[in-house]
Design an enzyme around this catalytic site. Structure first.
Site, PDB file in Angstrom:
ATOM      1  N   GLU A 134       0.840  -1.203   0.252  1.00 39.41           N
ATOM      2  CA  GLU A 134       0.118   0.233  -0.086  1.00 39.41           C
ATOM      3  C   GLU A 134       1.096   1.015   0.237  1.00 39.41           C
ATOM      4  O   GLU A 134       0.320   2.116  -0.852  1.00 39.41           O
ATOM      5  CB  GLU A 134      -0.598   0.163   1.484  1.00 39.41           C
ATOM      6  CG  GLU A 134      -1.727  -1.122   1.319  1.00 39.41           C
ATOM      7  CD  GLU A 134      -3.001  -1.089   2.769  1.00 39.41           C
ATOM      8  OE1 GLU A 134      -3.162   0.086   2.844  1.00 39.41           O
ATOM      9  OE2 GLU A 134      -3.347  -2.118   2.496  1.00 39.41           O
ATOM     10  N   SER A 193       5.403 -21.276  -2.910  1.00 44.32           N
ATOM     11  CA  SER A 193       5.352 -22.132  -2.644  1.00 44.32           C
ATOM     12  C   SER A 193       4.722 -23.086  -3.306  1.00 44.32           C
ATOM     13  O   SER A 193       3.484 -22.835  -3.985  1.00 44.32           O
ATOM     14  CB  SER A 193       4.629 -22.648  -1.200  1.00 44.32           C
ATOM     15  OG  SER A 193       5.121 -21.613  -0.202  1.00 44.32           O
ATOM     16  N   ASP A 248      -5.237 -10.370   2.043  1.00 49.05           N
ATOM     17  CA  ASP A 248      -4.759  -8.958   2.312  1.00 49.05           C
ATOM     18  C   ASP A 248      -5.751  -8.942   4.123  1.00 49.05           C
ATOM     19  O   ASP A 248      -6.631  -8.723   4.163  1.00 49.05           O
ATOM     20  CB  ASP A 248      -5.459  -8.310   1.327  1.00 49.05           C
ATOM     21  CG  ASP A 248      -5.472  -6.357   1.979  1.00 49.05           C
ATOM     22  OD1 ASP A 248      -4.831  -6.406   3.209  1.00 49.05           O
ATOM     23  OD2 ASP A 248      -5.307  -5.572   0.617  1.00 49.05           O
ATOM     24  N   ASP A 294      -4.052  -3.430   6.832  1.00 48.80           N
ATOM     25  CA  ASP A 294      -4.307  -1.874   6.066  1.00 48.80           C
ATOM     26  C   ASP A 294      -4.736  -0.941   6.244  1.00 48.80           C
ATOM     27  O   ASP A 294      -4.034  -0.864   7.936  1.00 48.80           O
ATOM     28  CB  ASP A 294      -6.449  -2.251   6.189  1.00 48.80           C
ATOM     29  CG  ASP A 294      -6.943  -3.076   5.207  1.00 48.80           C
ATOM     30  OD1 ASP A 294      -6.225  -3.671   4.072  1.00 48.80           O
ATOM     31  OD2 ASP A 294      -7.563  -3.249   5.199  1.00 48.80           O
TER      32      ASP A 294
END
Length: 813
Positions: free
Chosen positions: A205, A265, A337, A340
């Site tokens: 971000e 991975s 995600d 934030d």
């Protein structure tokens, strides 16, 4: 002349004295390191045990820990981890504590130690780990405390030799350094550090904000292919609100080994309908940063009701990846995600408060003092909001900084910072599960990081579940910082466990994940926008469907596969134009007939990789500037193809008068690539080799920068593969050796559910972290020749070829 002669003599004496001092140091270091090799045999009395524990190290120095309870087995694991890897454990816990500067010179491990400590203290990672202990069940806490007691049984030996790394630290500290007792919270830090880097995208971000300042919001949207709500207003608002924030510096000073994103991975599981044995096969190879010693440590824990084998991580009591005689499991990172950034508005009437939907609220404030071995103590003031810590406070202030409160600050909300995190319980219970129901019950306890967990059992079942706390956002997708003074973008809760991605015994009998998209577009919850490129996942699916029934060795061959499917997409575009000189024509001809295998002995992988690297540089570096471009220097084939297709104007070099087309940019990039290789490997293109530039660099974090110790401490060898092959060996794209592989598989496991004793395990280096141990590099040749080992056998069978046996027993008095 006499003066010059005297100077020459003096210089000669100085050089001779320096060489002698170095030789004396190296000689002393040799005997110190050799003297610190732990005994693998003996009888030791240790407080904290319920009953005797027997540790048999097999012919590969893998410990088989035989105990009467899971707690005593954890004690034994703590003891062997400390024997073989204590200096690594010490650095790991101090990283999580934010206490590296107490021991290490300012830039010993490649980034500012003080900046790293400031980031860890600011995040409060260790205090969160300490709080999480209280969220665990008494049984799990008892296991973790037993592990700590095992570590301390080794530390507490008055005659203990701690190896060269910690001996040097002791000397540099004037003899004051002594390892502190291991605490239960020290073991929880490992999971917190993994969650911080595997989950989330808070630094992504920051990067997007930096990019938007340089190239505009619309261009950033194109670069990252945004999904979900339109972000125009948010980007504009974020840049205006944070116009006084030095985003470049904030990004730079929070860059360290704990905050860098890790995403790669491989895993796949086959039902019995696709195996020679008619029982499931499960293969897994997690990819992390390469280093000496590696992340993983092989071990087997045996006792009443358990026989767990696989990869452990020094510092943690869990067998993280492996099987237990009935079920087996493997992980890949989902790229959830779960982090934030919120833009908090400081109260204009009181800088000690910030604005919330319910009115002004005071910042929670704490003071942190960082003790610096080669400097004065540093006191930092960390503010927290209802969302989390203010990351602006991580920056070290200087005399030139404007210390007046800014109108806005950035706060981080992350599931990894949850003080009630029970993930350690979940990961620990996986090894004790006996069926799919037990496995799901363990998975329910996992908060972070989110992993795609494949499953198989001896009854023939296969499955996958991706457990974690997945945020439900009221608005937005978490790709950019959002306003924190309103509840509009707040987290409304978490996805219910029963709605998380899951599949059990699918009709196809095949489950594959290599970090690419996990869920279809119509999945109702948002997971991530940062899925890995699809090439490894596509290649695994392709290979699994080429053969009707697979043997165990077929899984090993797949893990070592070196075909790069991104070249199938990219080469037709690269080779479309006409070569502009004889050398370019030769390169075109070679790449047209190339089979797309990234082999260390061949020139084609080197030409291809250098070409797309130079193409990305040529298209983007002049637009972004050197520092910002470095964050995007890794070639991104889907992005390059989108630019050539949709934004051909980007191919023009703004530094020249003429207007270049994409065909021009591609031709110029090839010329630059071939010239670069020629300077390094000579003019004969047929003799060039990928492996000369692409060696797997397992760097010692303390000694790799010291020339006389580098070759002893670090391990390097030519490597096949690349960033998009199943045998992943991701180049750094930095510095004087941009194609050196720094990220790849540190463990490989293949589990055979027709006979779990026939399961195979591999690591690139060895068990020991002592650079002169015979067990520090004993797997290197096996790794290169695909010669995996077994971790199996009865006590009597293992004992016949064991390199040593240790008995730990409760004190007799």
């Amino acid at each position: 002349m006499r003066r010059l002669a005297r100077l020459a003599v003096g210089l000669g004496k100085f050089v001779a004295g320096t060489v002698l001092a170095i030789l004396v140091f190296l000689t002393g270091a040799f005997f110190q390191v050799r003297g610190a090799l732990p005994p693998y045999s003996g009888h030791i009395e240790a407080a904290g045990l319920k009953a005797p524990v027997e540790i048999l190290r097999d012919k590969n120095a893998v410990p088989h820990i035989i105990a009467g309870s899971i707690e005593d087995a954890a004690f034994g694991l703590g003891y062997v981890h400390a024997q073989d890897r204590f200096w690594q454990m010490e650095m790991l816990r101090r990283l999580g504590q934010g206490r590296l500067a107490e021991l290490l010179p300012p830039r010993l491990i490649g980034s500012s130690i003080v900046d790293t400590d400031r980031t860890m203290r600011g995040l409060g990672l260790y205090r969160r780990a300490t709080e999480s202990l209280n969220a665990l069940s008494p049984g799990m806490r008892g296991t973790i405390e037993a592990y700590a007691a095992g570590v301390n049984a080794w530390i507490g030996d008055d005659d203990q030799q701690f190896g060269l790394e910690l001996t040097l630290i002791k000397l540099l500290s004037g003899g004051s350094y002594k390892p502190e007792p291991w605490r239960a919270a020290d073991s929880l830090v490992w999971a917190k550090l993994m969650a911080l880097s595997l989950d989330g995208n808070w630094r992504a971000e920051l990067l997007r904000l930096r990019l938007s300042r340089k190239i505009g919001a619309d261009t950033v949207k194109f670069l990252i292919e945004p999904v979900g709500d339109n972000q125009d207003a948010t980007l504009s608002m974020a840049n205006e609100a944070l116009k006084r924030t030095d985003l470049d510096r904030l990004y730079r000073e929070t860059d360290n080994i704990a905050t860098r994103k890790r995403e790669a991975s491989n895993e796949w599981v086959l039902s019995g309908t696709h195996s020679v044995s008619e029982k499931p096969l499960l293969a897994n190879d997690p990819h992390l940063g390469l280093g000496f010693p590696g992340t993983w440590y092989l071990a087997r824990l045996v006792g009443p009701g358990f026989d767990i084998r696989g990869a452990t991580s020094p510092g943690s009591p869990a067998v993280v990846l492996g099987h237990n005689g009935t079920i087996g499991w493997g992980f890949t990172t989902t790229n959830l995600d779960s982090q934030d950034l919120f833009i908090e508005r400081v109260d204009p009437t009181d800088p000690n408060r910030y604005i919330t939907p319910d009115g002004p609220r005071p910042f929670a404030v704490r003071e942190e003092t960082i003790n610096v071995r080669w400097g004065e103590p540093i006191t930092m003031r960390v503010r927290e909001t209802r969302h989390g810590p203010v990351i602006d406070d991580f920056i070290q202030r200087t005399g030139n900084d404007d210390l007046t409160p800014q109108g806005h600050v950035l706060a981080l909300q992350a599931t990894a910072l949850d003080g009630a995190d029970t993930s350690a319980e979940g990961f620990g219970r996986l090894g004790l599960a006996q069926n799919w129901e037990d496995f799901q019950a363990a998975a329910r306890r996992i908060v972070s990081p989110m992993q795609n967990m494949v499953y198989a059992d001896t009854a023939g079942n296969v499955g996958l579940i991706a457990p974690a706390r997945v945020p439900i956002r009221r608005k937005g997708d978490g790709s950019m910082p959002v306003p924190g003074w309103t509840s509009e973008f707040d987290w409304a809760g978490f996805v219910p466990f029963d709605e998380l991605p899951k599949v059990y015994n699918p009709p196809s009998g095949i489950i594959v994940n290599a970090n690419a998209r996990l869920v279809p577009d119509d999945y109702r919850h948002f997971i991530s926008r940062d899925w890995a490129d699809p090439y490894r996942q596509r290649r695994a699916n392709e290979m699994l469907r080429e053969v009707e029934r697979h043997p165990v060795y077929g899984m090993i061959v797949m893990q070592a596969d070196n075909r790069t499917l991104d070249a199938d997409d990219m080469l037709p575009v690269l080779l479309k134009g006409t070569p502009r000189n004889a050398r370019a024509a030769k390169a075109h001809a070679m790449l047209k007939s190339w089979n797309r295998f990234m082999l260390a002995s061949r020139p084609e992988p080197l030409i291809y990789t250098a070409w797309i690297w130079e193409l990305q540089r040529g298209i983007m570096a002049d637009e972004l500037g050197a520092e910002l471009f470095q964050s995007m220097a890794s070639p991104d084939v889907p992005l390059l193809l989108r630019i050539i297709r949709d934004k051909p104007g980007w191919c023009d070099d703004g530094g020249t008068r003429q207007v270049e087309t994409c065909e021009d940019a591609i031709a110029l990039a090839l010329d630059r690539a071939l010239a670069w290789i020629s300077r390094r490997q000579g003019p004969d293109i047929e003799t060039w080799q990928w492996g000369i530039e692409h060696d797997a660099a397992h760097r010692h974090p303390m000694f790799d920068g010291i020339p006389l110790l580098r070759d002893i401490a670090s391990v390097r060898f030519p490597s096949d593969g690349g960033g998009q092959t199943l045998n992943r060996a991701q180049p750094s794209y930095r510095g004087s050796r941009p194609f050196e592989a720094i990220h790849g598989a540190g463990y490989r496991g293949v589990y055979d559910f027709s006979d779990l004793d026939n399961s195979r395990f591999a690591m690139p280096l060895g068990q020991s972290g002592n650079m002169l141990s015979p067990w520090a590099r004993n797997f290197v040749q096996r790794w290169q020749s695909l010669s995996y080992i077994e971790i199996a056998g009865s006590r009597a069978e293992v004992n016949r070829s064991a390199v040593g046996t240790i008995t730990l027993a409760p004190p007799t008095r």
